[in-house]
Scaffold this motif. Sequence first.
Motif, PDB file in Angstrom:
ATOM      1  N   ALA A 137     -63.417  77.605   5.228  1.00 51.89           N
ATOM      2  CA  ALA A 137     -63.416  76.123   4.978  1.00 51.89           C
ATOM      3  C   ALA A 137     -64.715  75.403   4.608  1.00 51.89           C
ATOM      4  O   ALA A 137     -64.717  74.809   3.539  1.00 51.89           O
ATOM      5  N   ALA A 138     -65.817  75.962   5.276  1.00 49.53           N
ATOM      6  CA  ALA A 138     -66.951  75.155   4.962  1.00 49.53           C
ATOM      7  C   ALA A 138     -67.461  75.546   3.579  1.00 49.53           C
ATOM      8  O   ALA A 138     -68.037  74.785   2.948  1.00 49.53           O
ATOM      9  N   ALA A 139     -67.127  76.754   2.980  1.00 49.19           N
ATOM     10  CA  ALA A 139     -67.606  77.243   1.732  1.00 49.19           C
ATOM     11  C   ALA A 139     -66.711  76.800   0.729  1.00 49.19           C
ATOM     12  O   ALA A 139     -66.639  76.847  -0.560  1.00 49.19           O
ATOM     13  N   PRO A 258     -60.831  69.900  -1.051  1.00 50.50           N
ATOM     14  CA  PRO A 258     -61.297  70.766  -0.016  1.00 50.50           C
ATOM     15  C   PRO A 258     -60.271  71.611   0.856  1.00 50.50           C
ATOM     16  O   PRO A 258     -59.329  70.639   0.777  1.00 50.50           O
ATOM     17  N   PRO A 259     -60.361  72.629   1.491  1.00 52.37           N
ATOM     18  CA  PRO A 259     -59.110  73.177   2.118  1.00 52.37           C
ATOM     19  C   PRO A 259     -59.115  72.727   3.669  1.00 52.37           C
ATOM     20  O   PRO A 259     -58.986  73.528   4.629  1.00 52.37           O
ATOM     21  N   TYR A 260     -59.426  71.660   3.692  1.00 56.41           N
ATOM     22  CA  TYR A 260     -59.496  71.144   5.004  1.00 56.41           C
ATOM     23  C   TYR A 260     -59.247  69.678   5.074  1.00 56.41           C
ATOM     24  O   TYR A 260     -59.415  69.015   3.878  1.00 56.41           O
ATOM     25  N   THR A 261     -58.733  68.955   5.916  1.00 55.43           N
ATOM     26  CA  THR A 261     -58.559  67.444   6.205  1.00 55.43           C
ATOM     27  C   THR A 261     -59.716  66.957   6.742  1.00 55.43           C
ATOM     28  O   THR A 261     -60.577  67.829   7.743  1.00 55.43           O
ATOM     29  N   ASP A 262     -60.288  65.893   6.314  1.00 50.20           N
ATOM     30  CA  ASP A 262     -61.697  65.314   6.563  1.00 50.20           C
ATOM     31  C   ASP A 262     -60.949  64.136   7.814  1.00 50.20           C
ATOM     32  O   ASP A 262     -60.279  63.298   7.316  1.00 50.20           O
ATOM     33  N   VAL A 483     -66.762  88.671   3.596  1.00 45.79           N
ATOM     34  CA  VAL A 483     -65.734  88.178   3.336  1.00 45.79           C
ATOM     35  C   VAL A 483     -65.583  86.953   2.591  1.00 45.79           C
ATOM     36  O   VAL A 483     -64.806  86.752   1.482  1.00 45.79           O
ATOM     37  N   VAL A 484     -66.430  85.980   2.966  1.00 50.81           N
ATOM     38  CA  VAL A 484     -66.561  84.640   2.598  1.00 50.81           C
ATOM     39  C   VAL A 484     -66.804  84.842   0.986  1.00 50.81           C
ATOM     40  O   VAL A 484     -66.427  84.132   0.156  1.00 50.81           O
ATOM     41  N   ALA A 487     -64.443  85.660  -1.594  1.00 51.54           N
ATOM     42  CA  ALA A 487     -63.179  84.855  -1.552  1.00 51.54           C
ATOM     43  C   ALA A 487     -63.090  83.828  -2.704  1.00 51.54           C
ATOM     44  O   ALA A 487     -64.321  83.503  -2.825  1.00 51.54           O
ATOM     45  N   PRO A 488     -61.908  83.663  -3.225  1.00 48.11           N
ATOM     46  CA  PRO A 488     -61.961  82.598  -4.547  1.00 48.11           C
ATOM     47  C   PRO A 488     -62.324  81.226  -3.828  1.00 48.11           C
ATOM     48  O   PRO A 488     -61.800  81.077  -2.788  1.00 48.11           O
ATOM     49  N   PRO A 489     -62.801  80.415  -4.855  1.00 48.50           N
ATOM     50  CA  PRO A 489     -62.865  79.107  -4.297  1.00 48.50           C
ATOM     51  C   PRO A 489     -60.977  78.505  -4.100  1.00 48.50           C
ATOM     52  O   PRO A 489     -60.380  79.108  -5.080  1.00 48.50           O
TER      53      PRO A 489
END
Length: 501
Positions: A137-139, A258-262, A483-484, A487-489
């Motif tokens: 998520a951070a990346a 982003p892959p997360y909720t802010d 692993v990160v 991984a793809p964006p």
Amino acid sequence: MQDHRIRKLVIVGGGTAGWMAAAALRRHFHGGPLEITLVESEEIGTVGVGEATIPTIRGFYQQLGLSDIEVMRATQATCKLGIRFNGWLREGQSFIHPFGHFGQDLRGVPFHHYWRKLAQAGEPTDIADYCLGASLAAAGKFMAPPRNPTSTLSVFDWALHFDAGLFAQLMRRVAEDNGVRRIEGKITKVNLRPEDGFVAWLDLEGGARVEGDLFIDCSGFRGLLIEEALHTGYESWSDLLFCDRAWAVQSEGQGDPPPYTDVTAHSAGWRWRIPLQHRYGNGYVFSSRHISDEDALAELKAAVPDPLLHEPRLIRFNPGRREQVWNKNVIALGLASGFLEPLESTSIALIETGIEKIKALFPDRDFAPELADEFNDWSRREMERVRDFIILHYWANKRRDTAFWRDCNAVTLPDTLQRKIDLFLGRGHFVRYRWEMFAPPSWMAIYAGFELLPSAVDPSLDGVDPKALSAPLAEMRKAVREVVASAPPHQAFLDQYCRPA
Ligand code: FAD
């Protein structure tokens, strides 16, 4: 023997709750004699928010035969690996609550004890570096979790951000294709049986009537049947959770989602930012005791970075729960059953568990009272445990810049929450109660994010040399980093799987 089975089930309301219930219950009672009718009014409309979910949603739609990709395409969804909290502990600081494990347990002792022991020996590390979900998520990256993870280091889960209106439409399609009857119309009167006060039928504008044996009230905050007709009562938690309003607005999508909720702390509450493929959902959840509607609106408008798609809408709510979610022959689901602010995206998940309870405790027409008792007890505990988890976020803040944050920090905690905190701060113990939605890794994420850390570790580590932990923990961090890196964006995942063919 007389047949006492429920024959007519009426669902009142066609928002997310109503159509999820219709789709799932039609499938559950497939082929049987149960008729399911849903009544909704386009003129009244739905609450129109509710876009961030937790991973259980995927199990819910998979049971309906829908794949992740089908749902993502139909609802303009993006992937969600967790929630990023900005400025909650103090201004400028962020942390992620991921849907995943931290580190690898060693010798049967939970990882966080080793992590703390290493820190106490002078080598502090960020717990997020031991969590694949948080690090992806951070990346800004996304990959599906491995099917057969070889270590807890690669155990994580994911959920969706979706367009609530499109999701309700998808549920409607599934429900109607399987035989749910939809009636468009405004309910003008709820008629009760004189002998026992059970709901007998609904009058619709224009004169039609809809009869039923069992009614599921999905009519939203007003609780048309459960409250307006049956006067069930509501337990307010506004002394524990101060937020009672939200401004909600959609904005143009700009940049890669982003892959997360802010969720960002503000002067009298917090602001959500939910990325979809075609736009963002934004909102400011605030306490009307601490800020005026106008000032909250100004704060929201100043904070949303992209052009707004419409004027923001004000939504009022009362945090709490219906005293009996099941009363007589009415079961409330969704907003009609109660509401907790969407800080941890729990409302849709509570709809899912509500549907599971209806399946598990489905009555006959004699409505054995123990079914309703069990249902109500289960619902109360589940909701109280979500409440406790949300209170923790407010109470643990170290902001003292506004009256709102100071007041949140001064709240007297419910005993159930105080006990959990005491157990954790003592020696890092977790207790998980029955019907609890959030498992220890979620509590760990919030404790660590708010720098609430145990003063001692598990006694079985007394004989472990902290220096000996440095290498294995560094290995864990390295494994996650590798692993990160491969991984793809997140955007590449969306481009590959979610674009129309
Ligand atoms: P509604 O959407 O209000 O639907 C009510 C239905 O009842 C409508 O179809 C309406 O037409 C019908 N109705 C009402 N009266 C009548 C009548 N007289 N006759 C006929 N029909 C009638 N949940 C999450 O999980 N994640 C989130 O991120 C999230 N964010 C939220 C943000 C805010 C500010 C709020 C307030 C809620 C949020 N929620 C979230 C909760 C989520 O929106 C709801 O749980 C979900 O939308 C279910 O709503 P509902 O179907 O119960 O009610």
